[in-house]
Design an enzyme around this catalytic site. Structure first.
Site, PDB file in Angstrom:
ATOM      1  N   PRO D  78      14.415   9.658   0.626  1.00  0.00           N
ATOM      2  CA  PRO D  78      12.713  10.449   0.367  1.00  0.00           C
ATOM      3  C   PRO D  78      12.323   9.850  -1.062  1.00  0.00           C
ATOM      4  O   PRO D  78      13.178   9.936  -1.924  1.00  0.00           O
ATOM      5  CB  PRO D  78      13.326  11.813   0.265  1.00  0.00           C
ATOM      6  CG  PRO D  78      14.708  12.076  -0.101  1.00  0.00           C
ATOM      7  CD  PRO D  78      15.429  10.741   0.502  1.00  0.00           C
ATOM      8  N   ALA D  80       8.760   9.925  -3.322  1.00  0.00           N
ATOM      9  CA  ALA D  80       7.489  10.805  -3.743  1.00  0.00           C
ATOM     10  C   ALA D  80       6.300   9.873  -3.409  1.00  0.00           C
ATOM     11  O   ALA D  80       6.449   8.389  -3.724  1.00  0.00           O
ATOM     12  CB  ALA D  80       7.486  11.671  -5.021  1.00  0.00           C
ATOM     13  N   SER D 107      10.121  13.048   1.649  1.00  0.00           N
ATOM     14  CA  SER D 107       9.954  14.059   0.353  1.00  0.00           C
ATOM     15  C   SER D 107       8.994  15.107   0.310  1.00  0.00           C
ATOM     16  O   SER D 107       8.016  15.133   1.295  1.00  0.00           O
ATOM     17  CB  SER D 107       9.437  13.056  -0.614  1.00  0.00           C
ATOM     18  OG  SER D 107       9.271  13.856  -1.778  1.00  0.00           O
ATOM     19  N   GLN D 133      12.892  16.844   2.967  1.00  0.00           N
ATOM     20  CA  GLN D 133      13.491  16.860   1.695  1.00  0.00           C
ATOM     21  C   GLN D 133      12.757  17.915   1.259  1.00  0.00           C
ATOM     22  O   GLN D 133      11.628  18.006   1.032  1.00  0.00           O
ATOM     23  CB  GLN D 133      13.473  15.558   0.980  1.00  0.00           C
ATOM     24  CG  GLN D 133      14.307  15.763  -0.465  1.00  0.00           C
ATOM     25  CD  GLN D 133      13.036  16.155  -1.373  1.00  0.00           C
ATOM     26  OE1 GLN D 133      11.857  15.765  -1.295  1.00  0.00           O
ATOM     27  NE2 GLN D 133      13.565  16.872  -2.611  1.00  0.00           N
ATOM     28  N   TYR D 135      11.976  20.164  -2.419  1.00  0.00           N
ATOM     29  CA  TYR D 135      12.310  20.573  -3.772  1.00  0.00           C
ATOM     30  C   TYR D 135      12.264  22.045  -3.839  1.00  0.00           C
ATOM     31  O   TYR D 135      11.044  22.266  -3.643  1.00  0.00           O
ATOM     32  CB  TYR D 135      11.255  19.591  -4.749  1.00  0.00           C
ATOM     33  CG  TYR D 135      11.660  18.300  -5.159  1.00  0.00           C
ATOM     34  CD1 TYR D 135      12.859  18.316  -6.075  1.00  0.00           C
ATOM     35  CD2 TYR D 135      11.000  17.223  -4.806  1.00  0.00           C
ATOM     36  CE1 TYR D 135      13.310  17.021  -6.366  1.00  0.00           C
ATOM     37  CE2 TYR D 135      11.188  16.104  -5.343  1.00  0.00           C
ATOM     38  CZ  TYR D 135      12.675  15.880  -6.029  1.00  0.00           C
ATOM     39  OH  TYR D 135      12.834  14.622  -6.566  1.00  0.00           O
ATOM     40  N   THR D 161      17.259  19.104  -2.424  1.00  0.00           N
ATOM     41  CA  THR D 161      17.747  18.395  -3.636  1.00  0.00           C
ATOM     42  C   THR D 161      18.259  19.296  -4.507  1.00  0.00           C
ATOM     43  O   THR D 161      17.590  20.093  -5.189  1.00  0.00           O
ATOM     44  CB  THR D 161      16.618  17.598  -4.027  1.00  0.00           C
ATOM     45  OG1 THR D 161      16.119  16.691  -3.079  1.00  0.00           O
ATOM     46  CG2 THR D 161      17.062  16.791  -5.536  1.00  0.00           C
ATOM     47  N   LYS D 230      21.456  17.412  -1.407  1.00  0.00           N
ATOM     48  CA  LYS D 230      21.273  15.927  -1.769  1.00  0.00           C
ATOM     49  C   LYS D 230      21.611  15.797  -3.508  1.00  0.00           C
ATOM     50  O   LYS D 230      20.656  16.906  -3.853  1.00  0.00           O
ATOM     51  CB  LYS D 230      19.888  15.365  -1.320  1.00  0.00           C
ATOM     52  CG  LYS D 230      19.713  13.930  -2.123  1.00  0.00           C
ATOM     53  CD  LYS D 230      18.492  13.349  -1.491  1.00  0.00           C
ATOM     54  CE  LYS D 230      18.037  11.902  -2.098  1.00  0.00           C
ATOM     55  NZ  LYS D 230      17.704  11.915  -3.700  1.00  0.00           N
ATOM     56  N   SER D 252      24.807  11.346  -4.604  1.00  0.00           N
ATOM     57  CA  SER D 252      23.745  10.675  -5.036  1.00  0.00           C
ATOM     58  C   SER D 252      23.476  11.157  -6.568  1.00  0.00           C
ATOM     59  O   SER D 252      23.870  12.243  -6.888  1.00  0.00           O
ATOM     60  CB  SER D 252      22.408  11.216  -4.263  1.00  0.00           C
ATOM     61  OG  SER D 252      21.320  10.592  -5.030  1.00  0.00           O
ATOM     62  N   HIS D 254      20.632  10.777  -7.942  1.00  0.00           N
ATOM     63  CA  HIS D 254      18.954  10.579  -7.709  1.00  0.00           C
ATOM     64  C   HIS D 254      18.668   9.058  -8.297  1.00  0.00           C
ATOM     65  O   HIS D 254      17.499   9.137  -9.168  1.00  0.00           O
ATOM     66  CB  HIS D 254      18.413  11.567  -8.711  1.00  0.00           C
ATOM     67  CG  HIS D 254      17.363  12.320  -8.354  1.00  0.00           C
ATOM     68  ND1 HIS D 254      17.045  13.496  -7.859  1.00  0.00           N
ATOM     69  CD2 HIS D 254      15.783  11.740  -8.332  1.00  0.00           C
ATOM     70  CE1 HIS D 254      15.807  13.865  -7.483  1.00  0.00           C
ATOM     71  NE2 HIS D 254      15.075  12.837  -7.731  1.00  0.00           N
ATOM     72  N   ASP D 285      23.960   7.413  -1.440  1.00  0.00           N
ATOM     73  CA  ASP D 285      22.861   6.307  -1.977  1.00  0.00           C
ATOM     74  C   ASP D 285      22.983   5.905  -3.479  1.00  0.00           C
ATOM     75  O   ASP D 285      23.822   6.194  -4.210  1.00  0.00           O
ATOM     76  CB  ASP D 285      21.606   7.058  -1.752  1.00  0.00           C
ATOM     77  CG  ASP D 285      20.896   8.102  -2.686  1.00  0.00           C
ATOM     78  OD1 ASP D 285      21.715   8.332  -3.782  1.00  0.00           O
ATOM     79  OD2 ASP D 285      19.967   8.840  -2.460  1.00  0.00           O
ATOM     80  N   GLY D 287      21.660   2.097  -5.429  1.00  0.00           N
ATOM     81  CA  GLY D 287      22.324   0.736  -5.618  1.00  0.00           C
ATOM     82  C   GLY D 287      22.576  -0.070  -4.347  1.00  0.00           C
ATOM     83  O   GLY D 287      22.970  -1.236  -4.464  1.00  0.00           O
ATOM     84  N   ARG D 309      14.572   2.421  -3.362  1.00  0.00           N
ATOM     85  CA  ARG D 309      13.639   1.452  -3.968  1.00  0.00           C
ATOM     86  C   ARG D 309      13.449   0.115  -3.191  1.00  0.00           C
ATOM     87  O   ARG D 309      12.385  -0.340  -3.288  1.00  0.00           O
ATOM     88  CB  ARG D 309      14.142   0.973  -5.424  1.00  0.00           C
ATOM     89  CG  ARG D 309      14.129   2.430  -6.444  1.00  0.00           C
ATOM     90  CD  ARG D 309      14.696   1.734  -7.791  1.00  0.00           C
ATOM     91  NE  ARG D 309      14.666   2.912  -8.953  1.00  0.00           N
ATOM     92  CZ  ARG D 309      15.566   3.709  -9.239  1.00  0.00           C
ATOM     93  NH1 ARG D 309      16.694   3.618  -8.363  1.00  0.00           N
ATOM     94  NH2 ARG D 309      15.501   4.677 -10.034  1.00  0.00           N
TER      95      ARG D 309
END
Lengths: 362, 362, 362, 362
Positions: D78, D80, D107, D133, D135, D161, D230, D252, D254, D285, D287, D309
């Site tokens: 996810p 934003a 997200s 996801q 928040y 999250t 998450k 994760s 984040h 997740d 890297g 990313r």
């Protein structure tokens, strides 16, 4: 003042503003600056383990130190001749500290009279502790006079620096040709022998007048104030100090300015805490740049931290306002680090925050 | 001479002044220069633990070596053809050593006659030891003649180099096309076969004339002087030398000039000390640049240290005066390091100086 | 050809001379090139312990391999399409190998007919072994025909590559847009499916035609030549190969060209030697650049080494003469490393050469 | 879209195309970005041990997750406000995910209505899971309404999250002055309090409204969908979540955006797997850049991975097509890594793939 987003940014702002020799005096370290760099690196290399979903309501950064409750565990380290950095010198940094609830330690080599600094601070109800740092002088009488002045002025503890019996190998300073300009000097040392941190030649013969354990005992008897030792790294020295009944220890390698290749304070702190047990107050300094560093220091057994260079960069860059903003930022970062590791208060920060949990199935 | 604040600064001063090929000859190492760099790095990587508040009055840097008391534990390493660096060559560096109370080891490949060097030094009451370094030559008679010359000239020990049965892989030197200029040569080797450190081809077939343990015994019988071995790294070789009754060992990898990827001397020294026990004199060289390095060497079991390249940079940059200033600076740094680790004398420097204390509560 | 002092220098000489895409094909590795770099680094990171004063007279670099005595333990690795690097391609490199007593392994993807290569080499009494490398083709009959051609041409062993069931992630090659130019191709594969090292897309579905252990057994039955496996890293795979009766193993990660982050061969070799015991011949490749690397490989249990890229750089820079000079230089460095570690012969090179002796007093 | 050969190449393509502040928002991490860098580095530092000659015929990348069989174990993390990166935002990335059989997590801060994203995806028979996801918002009713919308729209799980009770120290973002441009906002949060990932000041007092374990239980009761957490790193938190009956965990930090110096997920994953046993689904997740990284994640106990990313760089560089090509490339790399480690299916990938075999003779 220019905008900054984090304490490390202040280095560049101060560098631009200061005379190169003053910059070297402020920011340089001993010899090849291995300890200087190791101090910063060691905090960053420690992992910080997040915890999630814990109740954070009512959280705060308050700590108990020296019989008081402080708003947060950050104090300003003693730094000489702060008028080199800003016309208002120690007066400005002490004011900013008080405004942010931070403790303040005034150097023997203050460039502003101790009385003036004390007056600026003592009336602030939210201020942190106000302590006086002592460089041992060859003449006991002079030491006594200094300490009595500090008592009279309202200082609340004496911090004896023990890690500088000789000047360190200050190559950066010497390469830059640093010498204090006319008009800026250590106001309380005008008639005394050259203080150990004045640039100059090394010891000619090993120093005969450096303080010893006997001098610590003498000092404790000579003042009604609590006596802290600053510059203890070895656990055996920490125990010896504890046996003498000192008020607390500042685990420090003098910001990497004396003995190059001395170990980073982050690696030393847990050994000292293990050596002295839970009760003796410990403060650590050296390389603290981030709120996560502060949290790690407390997790490893410190009761508080000193911050030196970054706040002096802030003083150079923005005077009292700069120091206050930097302190606020550091405390904000500390709060964020606490929330992300599930610490409602700093009493929740133990060694498990920086220790990998065992890898096992049960 | 230009001003310098520390020995590492001298590299740049010398580099500017010297012919590039001479610079490569002096400062380069074998192959990829891993050992060359590791030597320096290994001293810096060792931590040095400060101790505080100990009595330092009456402290000094004196050490006993080879039946004498020396003002300090620093000697000049044997370096070939020093007239490449300064017109006065070995004469100047020996003079400076004597003036600073430092020992001096003259190379077989000296570019100044050994008698002239000895005359410059022997009359100085404050001088350190004067020794002669021997590269084994295929002809035993030639070795005997050289050693007898050294005895007659007043040299006080023979230092047999054992770590160069063949030329190292001197890529830096070969890339720079180094060859000694006309008029500068090894004055005592004019009629002998090419010495091992002259640039040229590698071994054609493995060397048949390199010295062996039998040759060491022969040499001991052939001279009334004490015989040291230079270039021992392996503990088993150290024990074998000890069993032969050598006067002492120089723990060395030839300054990273022979076998690249050989271990750094700082990492080897404690193993050799453990292997030979407390009595056999050990000197270490390779990468010593700071007073802290000297103190670490003694803490790990060395009785003294050799310094090579940095003092040769000083010779190139400032002749005898440069060497003397560099020696004085290194000794000053040693004094500061002693004071900051609570060592009144070098007898106080043991392995605990470089060892992290156990992390435990008692 | 330009002058070079060491094999690493050849990279730059070849880089200047080659088309960028060919350079990428030759010198690149898989993905982020971690294994490519780790191979070289791992040899350099191993320490080599000098030994002194041992008898070296009569020393030599000879080794026994595959029932023969070789002048030294260096062989040329199989590399595809060498006419990309020099008009004379594999013919030139094989000739140089023979002139220097080095073994030669011809790639399945040779750009010069195997018969022509064999003719250039077989008459040279001083030559090393001549082997044929096989990339498994989907059609067993085609494999059989290739192997029979190699037998007829005089090749003395078959080296089956087992670590490339799919093309690696050859990003460097793809970024450079490498494709073999017209006129240079794998002469023995003209009518076959695209060989695995031709640039193109990845596996579409996992490969159904990669060789398996059954195919190894089939190959052993299909040829009278000894069969080696190239590309074994895991000790369990090494044992399985040993159980099948292979002639020997080449411990290799395909020069970092297939699986990025596969471990460096220097770290794997001792594990494989421990797994298979003393008798099975092992050759290692990947990152060998120096005589010290060769000595370390033998100390860790290899019987010989393959060298690939550096000799191909030499081929690009100077043809057969370049390859011969590079081989001679590497052997000279090996001799120097032997002398400096007290090895009269390579049988003296054991694991203790690369192992720190215990630190203890007895 | 420009050509790229590997996911890391996409960073530069996106950097060129995006507004610097948006680039900082997308690619920056917390504070000194130690965790951001460590995430990538830790996967690369793990060795991957090749295996050879195993049967690979019929191999595939399929995995079981959440009661379904997926074509491969890669899901989109996810992220934003994807319309910052491409006009079609989340719609484009979800479409690409479905086309490549990849799961997609939308997200809370989506810039495209969740219904529109769901419509684009749900009809694709080959698509992966579609999750929402969450928040946590201070108002439970708002949370409930959001979750009910997601249920109605066809989302198949809720991903809460838990690692962002406060905004991280987003220095890169703040230095770049990031603020979402007019017209791009979190469409489902228009009337809600500022979400935690909006740039702004830090916590003023520790956050009173961050979710707790009690809120997780409430959420599980408030929805018929499975609930994942998450942002769990600590094994003890993982066990607590398991005890609450969560559907699975996403290990994760984040993406290094919240707590700097938190450990890399590659180092944490095996500890979490050991803590929760074999049954609880784990996704990791942080890297992941290469097919080898994906394989290592599964070898260490993950059931699937999220990629953030790199796929957002692909979205910026090439829209839906870019995302699809990047997913295909990553899967191709995974297939190659499987073939080179002898894994016919991902069930063959265990910890031994990334563990050095014991060094011993039997």
């Amino acid at each position: 003042m220019n905008i900054f987003t984090a304490l490390p940014d202040l280095a560049e702002l101060a560098h631009q503003r200061l005379d190169p020799a003053v910059w070297a005096f402020l920011s340089g370290g001993a010899a090849d600056e291995r300890t200087l760099r190791a101090n910063t690196q060691a905090w960053q290399d420690l992992p910080l383990w997040p915890r999630v979903l814990r109740p954070l309501s009512g959280g705060h950064t308050r700590v108990a130190l020296a019989g008081r409750e402080l708003a947060h565990p950050i104090l300003l380290a003693p730094v000489a001749l702060q008028r080199l950095l800003h016309p208002e010198g120690e007066w400005a940094s002490a004011l900013a500290a008080a405004a942010q609830g931070a403790g303040f330690i005034l150097s023997t080599q203050t460039s502003v009279p101790m009385q003036r600094v004390a007056q600026a601070v003592l009336g602030d109800a939210g201020r942190g502790p106000l302590w006086f740092q002592l460089y041992w002088q060859a003449d006991r009488g002079f030491n006594q006079a200094l300490v009595q002045q500090a008592e009279s002025a309202g200082f609340e503890a004496i911090v004896l620096t023990v890690d500088a019996p000789v000047q360190g190998v200050r190559d950066a300073e010497r390469r830059a040709g640093f010498a204090p300009p006319a008009g800026i000097h250590a106001v309380h040392l005008r008639d005394s022998p050259a203080p150990p941190t004045t640039a100059g030649t090394y010891c000619a013969g090993l120093p005969a007048h450096a303080p010893t354990w006997d001098d610590v005992a003498w000092l404790q008897a000579a003042t009604r104030l609590p006596v802290w030792l600053k510059g203890v790294l070895h656990p055996l020295d920490a125990r010896q100090a504890q046996a003498l009944g000192v008020a607390g220890l500042i685990v420090s390698n003098h910001g990497g300015r004396t003995l190059d290749t001395a170990p980073a304070t982050a690696s030393v702190l847990p050994r000292v805490r293990a050596a002295v047990g839970d009760q003796l107050p410990l403060i650590v300094d050296g390389g603290i740049r981030r709120g996560t560093d502060v949290l790690k220091a407390l997790a490893l057994g410190a009761n508080a931290v000193l911050v030196g260079r970054p706040l002096m960069w802030a003083l150079a860059a923005g005077g009292a306002l700069g120091v206050a903003q930097a302190l606020r930022l550091l405390r904000d970062e500390l709060e964020a680090a606490m929330a992300l590791t599930g610490c409602r208060t700093l009493a929740d920060a133990g060694p498990e925050l920086v220790t990998a949990p065992a890898y096992h199935r049960e």
